[in-house]
Design an enzyme around this catalytic site. Structure first.
Site, PDB file in Angstrom:
ATOM      1  N   GLY A  12       0.767  -1.233   0.000  1.00  0.00           N
ATOM      2  CA  GLY A  12       0.000   0.000   0.000  1.00  0.00           C
ATOM      3  C   GLY A  12       0.800   1.287   0.000  1.00  0.00           C
ATOM      4  N   LEU A  90      -4.216  -6.393  -7.969  1.00  0.00           N
ATOM      5  CA  LEU A  90      -3.802  -7.449  -8.895  1.00  0.00           C
ATOM      6  C   LEU A  90      -4.937  -8.223  -9.546  1.00  0.00           C
ATOM      7  CD1 LEU A  90      -0.704  -8.893  -6.987  1.00  0.00           C
ATOM      8  CD2 LEU A  90      -0.794  -7.121  -8.756  1.00  0.00           C
ATOM      9  N   ASN A 107      -5.404   3.436 -13.181  1.00  0.00           N
ATOM     10  CA  ASN A 107      -4.488   2.366 -12.796  1.00  0.00           C
ATOM     11  C   ASN A 107      -3.056   2.859 -12.939  1.00  0.00           C
ATOM     12  OD1 ASN A 107      -3.739  -0.389 -12.089  1.00  0.00           O
ATOM     13  ND2 ASN A 107      -3.061  -0.593 -14.208  1.00  0.00           N
ATOM     14  N   HIS A 109       0.944   1.607 -13.429  1.00  0.00           N
ATOM     15  CA  HIS A 109       1.736   0.450 -13.876  1.00  0.00           C
ATOM     16  C   HIS A 109       3.214   0.831 -13.890  1.00  0.00           C
ATOM     17  CE1 HIS A 109       2.478  -3.368 -15.866  1.00  0.00           C
ATOM     18  NE2 HIS A 109       3.310  -2.720 -16.657  1.00  0.00           N
ATOM     19  N   GLU A 179       6.342   6.764  -8.735  1.00  0.00           N
ATOM     20  CA  GLU A 179       4.914   6.472  -8.558  1.00  0.00           C
ATOM     21  C   GLU A 179       4.315   7.336  -7.447  1.00  0.00           C
ATOM     22  OE1 GLU A 179       3.810   2.359  -8.117  1.00  0.00           O
ATOM     23  OE2 GLU A 179       5.434   1.678  -9.418  1.00  0.00           O
TER      24      GLU A 179
END
Length: 205
Positions: A12, A90, A107, A109, A179
Site C-alpha cells: 500500500g 492485482l 491504474n 503500472h 509512482e
C-alpha cells in the site's frame, strides 16, 4: 468533492501517497473506501490508521467472476463512489465495473506502456523483464482502465533511467519513488475534472 475508492493488494505505498495527498490538500477529494483482494494486505492497516473504511473482497470467496464483480459494485454504490484508483491491485475488474465507471478508473503500472505490460506483468516481474531485455529507460504509466489488460487510454508517463548496476529490487524502489509523486498529482487532476478523454487521446485542461 469526489468520493474515491482505492483498490489494493499489497503493502500500500501507492495508497499511502494518495492518503498523504488528501491530507495535505493536494488532492481535492476524499478516500471513502479501501478495498483489498487479499485479507493480509498491509495496505488495509494503512487505511485503518488514516480512519478510512476498508473491505476485503477475495476472488476465491465467490463462486463466479460475476458474483465477485457484483460484490465490488455493491460496495461502490453503498459508498457513492465517484472514482476508483487501482494502486497495486492485482485482480482483473469485470466488464460490468468497467462499463459502469468508464473514464473513472485510474491504474498505475511500473513501466512505460505498451512495453512490459499486460497479463503476467506485475510487481517485481516487470522490473526483471526490463533488466532481462536490456532497455535503458523504464518508468511509470497511469492510465484509465478498459476491457483489456493495461490497454486503456494513457493519462501520464514518467521515465526512469535503467542503470548497469540495477537489480530488480533496486530498480523497483526507484520506480516506486516516481509512482509516489505522479499518482497523487494525477488523482488531484481527476478530482478537479481536468482530465479529458477523446478515444485513445487524453488531455489535461
Amino acid at each position: 468533492m469526489k468520493r474515491l475508492c482505492v483498490m489494493v493488494s499489497g503493502g500500500g505505498t501507492d495508497l499511502q501517497s494518495v492518503i498523504d495527498g488528501v491530507a495535505s490538500g493536494q488532492i481535492g477529494g476524499r478516500i471513502v473506501l479501501v478495498v483489498s483482494d487479499k485479507g493480509d494486505a498491509y495496505a488495509l492497516q494503512r487505511a485503518q490508521n488514516a480512519g478510512i473504511d476498508t473491505a476485503v473482497i477475495e476472488r476465491r470467496a465467490y463462486a463466479s467472476k460475476k458474483a465477485f464483480t457484483e460484490a465490488n459494485l455493491a460496495l461502490y454504490k453503498k459508498y457513492k463512489v465517484d472514482g476508483i484508483v487501482l494502486a497495486g491491485y492485482l485482480s482483473i475488474l469485470g466488464r460490468d465495473i468497467v462499463e459502469a465507471y468508464r473514464g473513472k478508473i485510474l491504474n498505475i503500472h511500473p513501466s512505460l506502456i505498451p512495453s512490459f505490460c499486460g497479463k503476467g506483468f506485475y510487481g517485481l516481474k516487470v522490473h526483471e523483464a526490463v533488466l532481462a531485455y536490456g532497455v535503458k529507460i523504464t518508468g511509470v504509466t497511469i492510465h484509465f482502465i478498459d476491457e483489456g489488460a493495461d490497454t486503456g487510454p494513457i493519462v501520464a508517463q514518467q521515465a526512469v533511467e535503467v542503470r548497469d548496476t540495477d537489480t530488480a529490487k533496486v530498480l523497483q524502489q526507484r520506480v516506486l519513488a516516481v509512482e509516489h509523486t505522479l499518482l497523487p498529482r494525477i488523482v488531484a487532476l481527476f478530482c478537479e475534472d481536468r482530465i479529458k478523454i477523446n478515444g485513445r487521446k487524453v488531455t489535461i485542461i
